[in-house]
Motif scaffolding. Sequence first.
Motif, PDB file in Angstrom:
ATOM      1  N   VAL A  42       0.012  13.216 -13.523  1.00  0.00           N
ATOM      2  CA  VAL A  42       0.490  12.913 -14.877  1.00  0.00           C
ATOM      3  C   VAL A  42       1.070  14.158 -15.549  1.00  0.00           C
ATOM      4  CG1 VAL A  42      -1.090  11.007 -15.216  1.00  0.00           C
ATOM      5  CG2 VAL A  42      -1.821  13.294 -15.836  1.00  0.00           C
ATOM      6  N   GLN A  43       1.099  15.283 -14.851  1.00  0.00           N
ATOM      7  CA  GLN A  43       1.724  16.508 -15.373  1.00  0.00           C
ATOM      8  C   GLN A  43       3.103  16.667 -14.754  1.00  0.00           C
ATOM      9  OE1 GLN A  43      -0.971  19.845 -14.801  1.00  0.00           O
ATOM     10  NE2 GLN A  43      -1.391  19.855 -16.972  1.00  0.00           N
ATOM     11  N   GLN A  44       3.977  15.773 -15.095  1.00  0.00           N
ATOM     12  CA  GLN A  44       5.331  15.815 -14.574  1.00  0.00           C
ATOM     13  C   GLN A  44       6.212  16.648 -15.498  1.00  0.00           C
ATOM     14  OE1 GLN A  44       5.752  14.482 -11.717  1.00  0.00           O
ATOM     15  NE2 GLN A  44       4.049  13.075 -11.506  1.00  0.00           N
ATOM     16  N   SER A  45       7.375  16.994 -15.021  1.00  0.00           N
ATOM     17  CA  SER A  45       8.323  17.730 -15.852  1.00  0.00           C
ATOM     18  C   SER A  45       8.866  16.826 -16.950  1.00  0.00           C
ATOM     19  CB  SER A  45       9.471  18.259 -14.987  1.00  0.00           C
ATOM     20  OG  SER A  45      10.206  17.172 -14.431  1.00  0.00           O
ATOM     21  N   ALA A  46       9.556  17.423 -17.913  1.00  0.00           N
ATOM     22  CA  ALA A  46      10.045  16.660 -19.060  1.00  0.00           C
ATOM     23  C   ALA A  46      11.073  15.616 -18.656  1.00  0.00           C
ATOM     24  CB  ALA A  46      10.643  17.614 -20.092  1.00  0.00           C
ATOM     25  N   THR A  47      11.756  15.836 -17.553  1.00  0.00           N
ATOM     26  CA  THR A  47      12.802  14.897 -17.122  1.00  0.00           C
ATOM     27  C   THR A  47      12.327  13.922 -16.050  1.00  0.00           C
ATOM     28  OG1 THR A  47      13.567  16.491 -15.461  1.00  0.00           O
ATOM     29  CG2 THR A  47      14.603  16.588 -17.642  1.00  0.00           C
ATOM     30  N   GLU A  48      11.074  14.023 -15.661  1.00  0.00           N
ATOM     31  CA  GLU A  48      10.553  13.169 -14.584  1.00  0.00           C
ATOM     32  C   GLU A  48       9.485  12.233 -15.133  1.00  0.00           C
ATOM     33  OE1 GLU A  48       8.551  13.613 -10.108  1.00  0.00           O
ATOM     34  OE2 GLU A  48       9.019  15.372 -11.335  1.00  0.00           O
ATOM     35  N   ALA A  49       9.677  10.929 -14.899  1.00  0.00           N
ATOM     36  CA  ALA A  49       8.723   9.939 -15.404  1.00  0.00           C
ATOM     37  C   ALA A  49       7.470   9.913 -14.537  1.00  0.00           C
ATOM     38  CB  ALA A  49       9.370   8.552 -15.425  1.00  0.00           C
ATOM     39  N   VAL A  50       6.360   9.580 -15.173  1.00  0.00           N
ATOM     40  CA  VAL A  50       5.094   9.478 -14.452  1.00  0.00           C
ATOM     41  C   VAL A  50       5.086   8.208 -13.608  1.00  0.00           C
ATOM     42  CG1 VAL A  50       2.602   9.271 -14.671  1.00  0.00           C
ATOM     43  CG2 VAL A  50       3.875  10.742 -16.246  1.00  0.00           C
ATOM     44  N   ASN A  51       4.756   8.339 -12.350  1.00  0.00           N
ATOM     45  CA  ASN A  51       4.643   7.185 -11.459  1.00  0.00           C
ATOM     46  C   ASN A  51       3.222   6.645 -11.586  1.00  0.00           C
ATOM     47  OD1 ASN A  51       4.329   5.419  -9.221  1.00  0.00           O
ATOM     48  ND2 ASN A  51       5.985   6.483  -8.154  1.00  0.00           N
ATOM     49  N   TRP A  52       3.050   5.637 -12.433  1.00  0.00           N
ATOM     50  CA  TRP A  52       1.706   5.138 -12.723  1.00  0.00           C
ATOM     51  C   TRP A  52       1.094   4.385 -11.543  1.00  0.00           C
ATOM     52  CZ3 TRP A  52      -0.755   7.301 -16.403  1.00  0.00           C
ATOM     53  CH2 TRP A  52      -0.067   7.803 -17.517  1.00  0.00           C
ATOM     54  N   GLY A  53       1.931   3.870 -10.676  1.00  0.00           N
ATOM     55  CA  GLY A  53       1.396   3.254  -9.464  1.00  0.00           C
ATOM     56  C   GLY A  53       0.675   4.268  -8.608  1.00  0.00           C
ATOM     57  N   GLN A  54       1.251   5.463  -8.459  1.00  0.00           N
ATOM     58  CA  GLN A  54       0.592   6.523  -7.707  1.00  0.00           C
ATOM     59  C   GLN A  54      -0.639   7.046  -8.429  1.00  0.00           C
ATOM     60  OE1 GLN A  54       3.273   9.629  -6.544  1.00  0.00           O
ATOM     61  NE2 GLN A  54       4.715   8.246  -5.525  1.00  0.00           N
ATOM     62  N   VAL A  55      -0.560   7.102  -9.752  1.00  0.00           N
ATOM     63  CA  VAL A  55      -1.731   7.533 -10.519  1.00  0.00           C
ATOM     64  C   VAL A  55      -2.898   6.587 -10.287  1.00  0.00           C
ATOM     65  CG1 VAL A  55      -2.658   7.855 -12.842  1.00  0.00           C
ATOM     66  CG2 VAL A  55      -0.370   8.697 -12.297  1.00  0.00           C
ATOM     67  N   LEU A  67       0.823  -1.211   0.000  1.00  0.00           N
ATOM     68  CA  LEU A  67       0.000   0.000   0.000  1.00  0.00           C
ATOM     69  C   LEU A  67       0.862   1.268   0.000  1.00  0.00           C
ATOM     70  CD1 LEU A  67      -2.697  -1.082   2.618  1.00  0.00           C
ATOM     71  CD2 LEU A  67      -2.844  -1.210   0.128  1.00  0.00           C
ATOM     72  N   THR A  68       2.110   1.123  -0.434  1.00  0.00           N
ATOM     73  CA  THR A  68       3.028   2.261  -0.431  1.00  0.00           C
ATOM     74  C   THR A  68       2.521   3.405  -1.296  1.00  0.00           C
ATOM     75  OG1 THR A  68       4.901   0.768  -0.088  1.00  0.00           O
ATOM     76  CG2 THR A  68       5.395   2.991  -0.884  1.00  0.00           C
ATOM     77  N   ASN A  69       1.969   3.070  -2.463  1.00  0.00           N
ATOM     78  CA  ASN A  69       1.468   4.112  -3.365  1.00  0.00           C
ATOM     79  C   ASN A  69       0.344   4.914  -2.712  1.00  0.00           C
ATOM     80  OD1 ASN A  69       3.194   3.529  -5.554  1.00  0.00           O
ATOM     81  ND2 ASN A  69       1.865   1.844  -6.188  1.00  0.00           N
ATOM     82  N   PHE A  70      -0.509   4.227  -1.955  1.00  0.00           N
ATOM     83  CA  PHE A  70      -1.596   4.931  -1.272  1.00  0.00           C
ATOM     84  C   PHE A  70      -1.040   5.861  -0.190  1.00  0.00           C
ATOM     85  CE2 PHE A  70      -3.771   1.299  -3.078  1.00  0.00           C
ATOM     86  CZ  PHE A  70      -4.967   1.828  -3.498  1.00  0.00           C
ATOM     87  N   GLU A  71      -0.012   5.395   0.520  1.00  0.00           N
ATOM     88  CA  GLU A  71       0.586   6.222   1.558  1.00  0.00           C
ATOM     89  C   GLU A  71       1.220   7.475   0.968  1.00  0.00           C
ATOM     90  OE1 GLU A  71       3.322   3.645   3.471  1.00  0.00           O
ATOM     91  OE2 GLU A  71       1.789   2.376   4.409  1.00  0.00           O
ATOM     92  N   GLN A  72       1.787   7.352  -0.231  1.00  0.00           N
ATOM     93  CA  GLN A  72       2.481   8.484  -0.838  1.00  0.00           C
ATOM     94  C   GLN A  72       1.534   9.525  -1.422  1.00  0.00           C
ATOM     95  OE1 GLN A  72       5.085   6.499  -3.618  1.00  0.00           O
ATOM     96  NE2 GLN A  72       6.665   6.111  -2.063  1.00  0.00           N
ATOM     97  N   VAL A  73       0.322   9.117  -1.794  1.00  0.00           N
ATOM     98  CA  VAL A  73      -0.609  10.090  -2.388  1.00  0.00           C
ATOM     99  C   VAL A  73      -1.506  10.760  -1.344  1.00  0.00           C
ATOM    100  CG1 VAL A  73      -0.644   8.834  -4.576  1.00  0.00           C
ATOM    101  CG2 VAL A  73      -2.407   8.361  -2.869  1.00  0.00           C
ATOM    102  N   LEU A  74      -1.562  10.197  -0.138  1.00  0.00           N
ATOM    103  CA  LEU A  74      -2.389  10.790   0.916  1.00  0.00           C
ATOM    104  C   LEU A  74      -1.624  11.920   1.594  1.00  0.00           C
ATOM    105  CD1 LEU A  74      -4.069   7.611   2.466  1.00  0.00           C
ATOM    106  CD2 LEU A  74      -5.084   9.320   0.945  1.00  0.00           C
ATOM    107  N   THR A  75      -1.468  12.993   0.865  1.00  0.00           N
ATOM    108  CA  THR A  75      -0.736  14.169   1.322  1.00  0.00           C
ATOM    109  C   THR A  75      -1.727  15.263   1.725  1.00  0.00           C
ATOM    110  OG1 THR A  75      -0.651  15.071  -0.916  1.00  0.00           O
ATOM    111  CG2 THR A  75       1.150  13.601  -0.237  1.00  0.00           C
ATOM    112  N   PRO A  76      -1.250  16.349   2.347  1.00  0.00           N
ATOM    113  CA  PRO A  76      -2.152  17.473   2.641  1.00  0.00           C
ATOM    114  C   PRO A  76      -2.850  18.018   1.404  1.00  0.00           C
ATOM    115  CG  PRO A  76      -0.118  17.703   3.884  1.00  0.00           C
ATOM    116  CD  PRO A  76       0.080  16.525   2.970  1.00  0.00           C
TER     117      PRO A  76
END
Length: 269
Positions: free
Chosen positions: A223-236, A47-56
């Motif tokens: 999904v609006q990451q910078s040009a040098t940063e890959a999209v983390n689809w697990g978090q999406v 459940l790491t992806n869920f923990e990372q997206v539950l931000t303020p």
Amino acid sequence: MWLLSLLALVLAVGWAFPVYWMINSSMLDSATLESATPTFVPFGGSLTNFEQVLTPAFFSALTVSVSVTLLSVAVCLLFAFLASVAISRFRFRGRVSFIVTILLIQMLPAEGLFIAQYKMMSSLGLLSNVLGLSILYVAAVVPFTIWMLRGFVTGIPLELEEAAMVDGLSRTQAFMRITLPLLAPGLVASGVFAFLQCWNEFTVALVIMENNRTLPLWLRGFVQQSATEAVNWGQVMAASAIVAIPVIIFFVIVQGRMTSGLVAGAVKG
């Protein structure tokens, strides 16, 4: 008969598979998701992806979405209820024109109103404001809700109210005690459609909410990451699952009323 059952099963699996794939992917890390071999069962997932997206930022967007949706649905149902009763129970000058206007409003493309909506909200000081977005949602959803509720009101015989009035009730008392309880399934069904439109709406919120983001706008940020940063689809996928949870809970609560309401509207409208 078994062929129809098999076809229904195949269609159900095809409908449910994207939901399963979303939940499955939300429990996998980026390396597993990006591998050439698909993983259909998240063995060893977490459940790491869920923990990372539950931000303020999520809780802020959740507060905005819940506030806008509840306010919009409540006001929309109130206006739609009164309007549907008026056009179904009373004959007045301009009634037909009002009904035609409702249909015409439904034909207007939402994109054609963005500039006018932005300027109107800006002049009122309601940009990035829950009240401003709620006003626009009510204006967008109430015509369809009026048309939907009209079928339910029309389907309830006026003779029921007249019989109650013969027994000594006033017209208002007869409506509140006889007709209104019969309209409950229709109100729930209409409320569900209004809820979904407000909860999932993206384009109007994108134009109006410059600072306060709703959940669909918050989800887009993954999904609006910078040009040098890959999209983390697990978090999406984890974020998508979290956005869908309130809708699922809402459906579980109202599914019985909604089903009866849709059936009633289909046979009485």
